[in-house]
Write a protein that holds these residues in place. Structure first.
Motif, PDB file in Angstrom:
ATOM      1  N   CYS A  21      66.200  41.741  39.034  1.00 35.90           N
ATOM      2  CA  CYS A  21      65.351  42.922  39.156  1.00 35.90           C
ATOM      3  C   CYS A  21      65.359  43.727  37.856  1.00 35.90           C
ATOM      4  N   VAL A  22      66.553  43.854  37.253  1.00 37.49           N
ATOM      5  CA  VAL A  22      66.659  44.611  36.004  1.00 37.49           C
ATOM      6  C   VAL A  22      65.860  43.911  34.907  1.00 37.49           C
ATOM      7  N   ILE A  23      65.921  42.569  34.898  1.00 43.26           N
ATOM      8  CA  ILE A  23      65.210  41.816  33.859  1.00 43.26           C
ATOM      9  C   ILE A  23      63.698  41.976  34.033  1.00 43.26           C
ATOM     10  N   LEU A  24      63.247  41.999  35.303  1.00 45.92           N
ATOM     11  CA  LEU A  24      61.803  42.106  35.544  1.00 45.92           C
ATOM     12  C   LEU A  24      61.225  43.400  34.989  1.00 45.92           C
ATOM     13  N   ARG A  25      61.994  44.486  35.104  1.00 49.59           N
ATOM     14  CA  ARG A  25      61.613  45.795  34.549  1.00 49.59           C
ATOM     15  C   ARG A  25      60.245  46.280  35.003  1.00 49.59           C
ATOM     16  N   GLN A  26      59.800  45.862  36.151  1.00 50.01           N
ATOM     17  CA  GLN A  26      58.451  46.254  36.552  1.00 50.01           C
ATOM     18  C   GLN A  26      58.481  46.523  38.039  1.00 50.01           C
ATOM     19  N   GLY A  27      58.024  47.716  38.431  1.00 52.81           N
ATOM     20  CA  GLY A  27      58.176  48.160  39.808  1.00 52.81           C
ATOM     21  C   GLY A  27      57.626  47.203  40.841  1.00 52.81           C
ATOM     22  N   LEU A  28      56.382  46.746  40.626  1.00 48.17           N
ATOM     23  CA  LEU A  28      55.735  45.918  41.640  1.00 48.17           C
ATOM     24  C   LEU A  28      56.450  44.578  41.803  1.00 48.17           C
ATOM     25  N   LEU A  29      56.757  43.927  40.656  1.00 45.65           N
ATOM     26  CA  LEU A  29      57.445  42.638  40.715  1.00 45.65           C
ATOM     27  C   LEU A  29      58.800  42.795  41.390  1.00 45.65           C
ATOM     28  N   ALA A  30      59.519  43.867  41.025  1.00 43.56           N
ATOM     29  CA  ALA A  30      60.836  44.101  41.606  1.00 43.56           C
ATOM     30  C   ALA A  30      60.716  44.264  43.112  1.00 43.56           C
ATOM     31  N   TRP A  31      59.647  44.969  43.541  1.00 34.57           N
ATOM     32  CA  TRP A  31      59.458  45.161  44.973  1.00 34.57           C
ATOM     33  C   TRP A  31      59.212  43.828  45.675  1.00 34.57           C
ATOM     34  N   ILE A  32      58.355  42.988  45.052  1.00 36.92           N
ATOM     35  CA  ILE A  32      58.064  41.682  45.663  1.00 36.92           C
ATOM     36  C   ILE A  32      59.351  40.872  45.777  1.00 36.92           C
TER      37      ILE A  32
END
Lengths: 495, 117
Positions: A21-32
């Motif tokens: 999640c930290v690597i994704l750094r993007q709210g929507l992707l992290a939520w998915i």
């Protein structure tokens, strides 16, 4: 092959997903990702549920090291019951979290919120599955540290102070639990719960064991917000982002009630603990005091979230009351209420999340006339409110029924009065908002507010699921009641 | 009474440190000092664990063939974990205190409470 590793995957999957999640750094992707992980976690717990029901207790040796040396994960019926509650609440709440979280947390911190959420889930699931007393402490701290972070992540600066207060309280509580574990290790020479349980009867009445018990009860009292040790809870629920309050109300305190049950029944042994009448009575008095105090203060609140927080303290009292009866029926009633209260409180909190999403306030006096603008939302609050009060055909009725039945069987007539009286108080505080929303004119309330034009579809969907669950478990309560009864039966008559 | 005060020396240290820590947490108004108190409190628990693994005359559990009395290494390992937990708590606590300072301009408990109300 993989099915034999499910107990550890339950904990590992959210743990690995957190840094991703930290690597994704993007709210929507992290939520998915987070929703997906919760869903996988829920599926795993369902599979485990069937496995345990079919084959009995599952014992999993972590890393292939068996129990006296390694950490054992032990899954019995109580474990899977709790896993199902926590995963169910987490998945459905998270499904609806996206809109509200984006609304209440600044966008550059969104991925951090999901990271903290996953870590919290890891901690809670770990606490439930572990069969090792020290491992339990570590997971408690993982869950607590991430929940401090989740509380402090909001935009409101008061949430920082609430988080700090919770951190101080929580750390003292966890340290007390650690002392208790240390003393138990000192006298038994093992950290495995099942081994401690076997060795304790020989040294039952020594001062060390009594001290360990006292430290444990105080520590878990702080963590689970049992009445005189609840001071962190109202602030933490009130000022944190509303999805966080929802999740904490539905899971954290329930898990600590689980830890209390686990220590009483699987470590100290209910016969040794409850032989000491004083302990039993103490829990009962605290439970009653908590029920009355929480309900009374809930009436006086203007903020909806704070009202629900105080109501949570009262409801925790019910669970504790069931446990303190020290009978099979009492334990079952407590567990039924753990299940039902998770559903009820999450429904109420999700309604409040929706209300805050539309109106940006949770102050009852500003929300008068709300029912005209959002009729469906108010219906869901009303259903959950009725369930909290304990009206027939709702989940709350089932809990109260079994609690009252268990109190009668134990011969405590006074407790029945307490339960009924506090239900009356619950009517008062639920009515307070219902009256404002339905019967007061919107002129001095909702009309003055700037309403959010967006519609939170996913949030409404999660809320809808929980409303249905409230009614479903009020009509067909076979799942939770049968499970709770069979758990209690196992504890009192052996596995 | 068979209680040997010197024999229970380690427990006295533990209890005194624990009380000092709790006292600081309860009485001090400064949030950083509260965290220091928490740290002292946790340290006392570390000592409780570590001292219970010690056997007089025991050595580290390395098989050399001569000495047969070993101290238990397990409490040390547990405390390594507990120290990590303690450090994380302190780090998170200090991070929150920094943000509190930015938000309220003070780290005094009563001043923050006044601002909230």
């Amino acid at each position: 092959m993989i099915s034999s590793h499910l107990p550890v995957l339950q904990v590992i999957i959210p743990l690995i997903a957190a840094p991703i999640c930290v690597i994704l750094r993007q709210g929507l992707l992290a939520w998915i990702l987070t929703t997906l992980v919760c869903l996988i976690s829920l599926i795993i717990s369902c599979v485990l549920f069937n496995q345990v029901l079919d084959e009995g207790v599952i014992s999993y040796a972590l890393g292939g090291w068996f129990s006296p040396w390694g950490i054992e994960y032990r899954l019995d019926k109580l474990t899977i019951f709790m896993l199902l509650i926590i995963n169910g609440v987490a998945t459905i709440v998270l499904l609806g979290a996206k809109e509200s979280v984006a609304d209440e947390i600044s966008s550059d911190r969104l991925y951090l919120f999901y990271t903290a959420f996953l870590l919290n889930l890891t901690g809670l699931l770990g606490v439930i599955v572990t069969g090792d007393a020290f491992n339990l402490f570590v997971f408690i701290e993982i869950a607590s540290l991430s929940s401090y972070a989740m509380i402090s992540i909001g935009r409101d600066r008061r949430c920082l102070y609430a988080a700090f207060k919770y951190l101080i309280f929580g750390t003292v509580g966890a340290s007390f639990i650690l002392i208790s574990v240390g003393l138990l290790y000192d006298v038994t020479g093992t950290l495995n719960m099942a081994d401690i349980f076997q060795r304790l009867p020989d040294i039952e009445n020594t001062k060390t064991v009594t001290t360990a018990l006292i430290f444990f009860v105080v520590g878990i009292g702080i963590k689970a917000a049992i009445f005189p040790l609840h001071l962190w809870l109202p602030d933490a629920y009130n000022y944190s982002p509303s999805i966080v309050s929802t999740f904490l109300a539905g899971t954290t305190t329930k898990v600590f009630i689980y830890v209390l049950i686990r220590f009483i029944y699987s470590i100290f042994g209910h016969e040794t603990v409850f032989i000491q009448e004083a302990f039993n009575n103490l829990l009962m008095i605290l439970a009653c005091a908590g029920i009355l105090y929480g309900s009374y203060l809930a009436i006086k609140q203007d903020s909806l979230k704070r009202l629900l927080a105080y109501s949570s303290i009262a409801q925790l009292g019910y669970m504790l009351l069931g446990i303190s009866l020290a009978t099979e029926a009492g334990l079952a009633a407590g567990l039924i209420h753990v299940f039902n209260h998770a559903i009820i409180k999450v429904t109420l909190f999700l309604s409040v999340v929706c209300i805050i999403f539309y109106t940006r306030t949770d102050s009852i006096s500003q929300l008068s006339g709300l029912a005209k603008t959002t009729p469906l939302l108010m219906v869901s609050f009303l259903v959950a409110g009725l369930s909290l009060i304990g009206v027939p055909m709702t989940a709350g009725f089932i809990s109260k029924w079994y609690l009252i039945k268990a109190s009668f069987e134990s011969g405590y007539w006074g407790l029945v009065l307490v339960i009924v009286f506090s239900s009356l108080l619950a009517i008062v505080y639920i009515w307070k908002f219902v009256e404002a929303a339905y019967f007061k004119s919107p002129e001095n309330g909702v009309s003055k507010l700037e309403l959010n034009k967006e519609r939170p579809y996913l949030l409404s969907f999660s809320l809808f699921i929980f409303v249905i669950a409230n009614i479903y478990f009020g009509i067909d309560s076979s799942l939770n009641v049968d499970m709770a009864n069979s758990i209690a039966h196992d504890f009192y008559h052996g596995f | 009474m068979g209680i040997n005060i010197l024999g229970a020396f380690n427990y006295w240290v533990v209890v005194v440190l624990m009380m000092i820590g709790l006292y600081i947490v309860i009485t001090h108004n400064n949030l950083v000092k509260k965290l220091i108190g928490i740290n002292i409190f946790q340290t006392s628990i570390f000592i409780l664990f570590i001292s219970m693994g010690k056997i007089s005359g025991g050595t580290a559990p390395i098989i050399t063939g001569t000495n047969t009395v070993y101290s238990s290494p397990l409490p040390h390992v547990l405390i390594l974990t507990a120290i990590v937990v303690g450090i994380s708590t302190t780090a998170l606590g200090l991070a929150i205190v920094i943000r509190l300072y930015h938000a309220f301009g003070t780290v005094e408990d009563d001043e923050i409470q006044q601002e909230i109300e």
